[in-house]
Design an enzyme around this catalytic site. Structure first.
Site, PDB file in Angstrom:
ATOM      1  N   GLN A   1      -4.377  -1.569   9.640  1.00 54.84           N
ATOM      2  CA  GLN A   1      -4.323  -2.914   9.059  1.00 54.84           C
ATOM      3  C   GLN A   1      -4.901  -3.947  10.023  1.00 54.84           C
ATOM      4  O   GLN A   1      -4.540  -3.985  11.195  1.00 54.84           O
ATOM      5  CB  GLN A   1      -2.858  -3.263   8.701  1.00 54.84           C
TER       6      GLN A   1
ATOM      7  N   ASP B   1     -10.909   3.205   3.981  1.00 53.79           N
ATOM      8  CA  ASP B   1     -11.251   1.777   3.861  1.00 53.79           C
ATOM      9  C   ASP B   1     -12.772   1.609   3.775  1.00 53.79           C
ATOM     10  O   ASP B   1     -13.255   0.547   3.373  1.00 53.79           O
ATOM     11  CB  ASP B   1     -10.746   1.007   5.096  1.00 53.79           C
TER      12      ASP B   1
ATOM     13  N   LYS C   1       0.841  -1.202   0.000  1.00 54.61           N
ATOM     14  CA  LYS C   1       0.000   0.000   0.000  1.00 54.61           C
ATOM     15  C   LYS C   1       0.876   1.253   0.000  1.00 54.61           C
ATOM     16  O   LYS C   1       0.639   2.187  -0.758  1.00 54.61           O
ATOM     17  CB  LYS C   1      -0.934  -0.009   1.214  1.00 54.61           C
TER      18      LYS C   1
END
Ligand code: NAP
Length: 284
Positions: A97, A120, A53
């Protein structure tokens, strides 16, 4: 029929080039889109995901900050970090994460992220925005699946879409996005008695289960668009999806491979969401 392959690598490349262009325009106005990625603990798979990422950000003109924390970090300390990032003007997107160590409640963490930085799209507010058809951040994987479907040029209006899987991060938002695009949507899950009965009616079939060979050729309508979200390993240890690719490609009209289908699109849509967060912040 041999299906046309929906190439997630090629589509990602196109969308990422557009991201880089828009990021450069924003940077020329003094705003560099910024993503903070928080990793807690030493899970090796998570370490690879966050590295990918951050690398994708760097390659496309986005600023990124990778915060690595010991697995002993307290929930309170992580909440403090999120609070600081929520008010940091250089950061437009925050990603924590998953999975987190057991002593940290993932829901409390996700809900602590400011909605305008929830790239997200996992918070209940973002989910509510999607549910209500309001602008907001869509979870990256289903958002990427929609782009893959769009790339076929097939209009979803009046089509029957079947989603296998109902997780909050993939299956449910996928179903809502398909509904928003005017498809008629069926959602299947582990308690669906006759999966094939439903999948055989699908003009668009999305498999998000996490079990290989869940979808075999006899379960697919001729000419259907088949999107394979699953990530599994076959007997040789190679990556494979939920769909039996070698046989389904003879029935489907369009199909995503694994690897090279949905996977690259997930990070691409994270870049898109971060860029859009920065664009919104710059105009607000
Ligand atoms: P998940 O939370 O485990 O959800 C799996 C879903 O599949 C559940 O809704 C489950 O039903 C359903 N299911 C399980 N067995 C089934 C069966 N035999 N028939 C029908 N439905 C069944 O997984 P997820 O997070 O949604 O992820 C799904 C897959 O996508 C995984 O392989 C994951 O690694 C992959 N993934 C890939 C990407 C990417 O970027 N390519 C991103 C995210 C996830 P119940 O709800 O009834 O349990």
């Amino acid at each position: 029929m041999t299906a046309q392959i929906i190439d997630g690598v090629a589509l990602s490349r196109q969308i990422r080039a557009q991201v880089a262009e828009r990021a450069a325009k924003l940077a020329a106005r003094g705003v560099q889109p910024g993503l903070a990625v928080l990793l807690v603990g030493e899970d090796p798979a998570s370490a690879v995901y966050v590295r990918n990422k951050v690398k994708a950000c760097e390659e496309h003109g986005l600023h990124s900050v990778l915060e690595r924390h010991e697995s002993t970090l307290s929930e309170a300390a992580l909440l403090d970090r999120i609070a600081a990032l929520n008010t940091d003007p250089a950061i437009h997107g925050i990603l924590v994460q998953m999975p987190l160590p057991r002593h940290i409640d993932p829901h409390r963490i996700i809900e602590a992220i400011a909605t305008q930085k929830d790239v997200d799209g996992f918070s209940t507010l973002s989910a509510g925005e999607l549910m209500s058809g309001l602008p907001g951040f869509r979870p990256c994987t289903p958002y990427g699946c929609m782009k893959l479907i769009e790339s076929t040029g097939i209009d979803l209006r009046g089509k029957h879409a079947v989603v296998i899987g109902r997780s909050n991060t993939v299956g449910k938002p996928m179903a809502l996005l398909l509904l928003q695009a005017n498809a008629t949507v069926t959602v299947c899950h582990s308690a669906t008695p006759d999966l094939a009965l439903h999948t055989r009616q699908a003009d668009v079939l999305v498999a998000a289960v996490g079990r290989r060979n869940t979808v075999t050729a006899g379960m697919v309508k001729d000419g259907a668009v088949v999107i394979d979200v699953g990530i599994n390993r076959n007997d040789e240890g190679k990556l494979c999806g939920d769909v039996d690719y070698s046989t389904v490609r003879d029935v489907a009209g369009w199909i995503t491979p694994v690897p090279g289908g949905v996977g690259p699109m997930t990070i691409t849509m994270l870049l898109v969401n971060t860029l859009e967060a920065a664009e919104r912040a710059a105009t607000s």
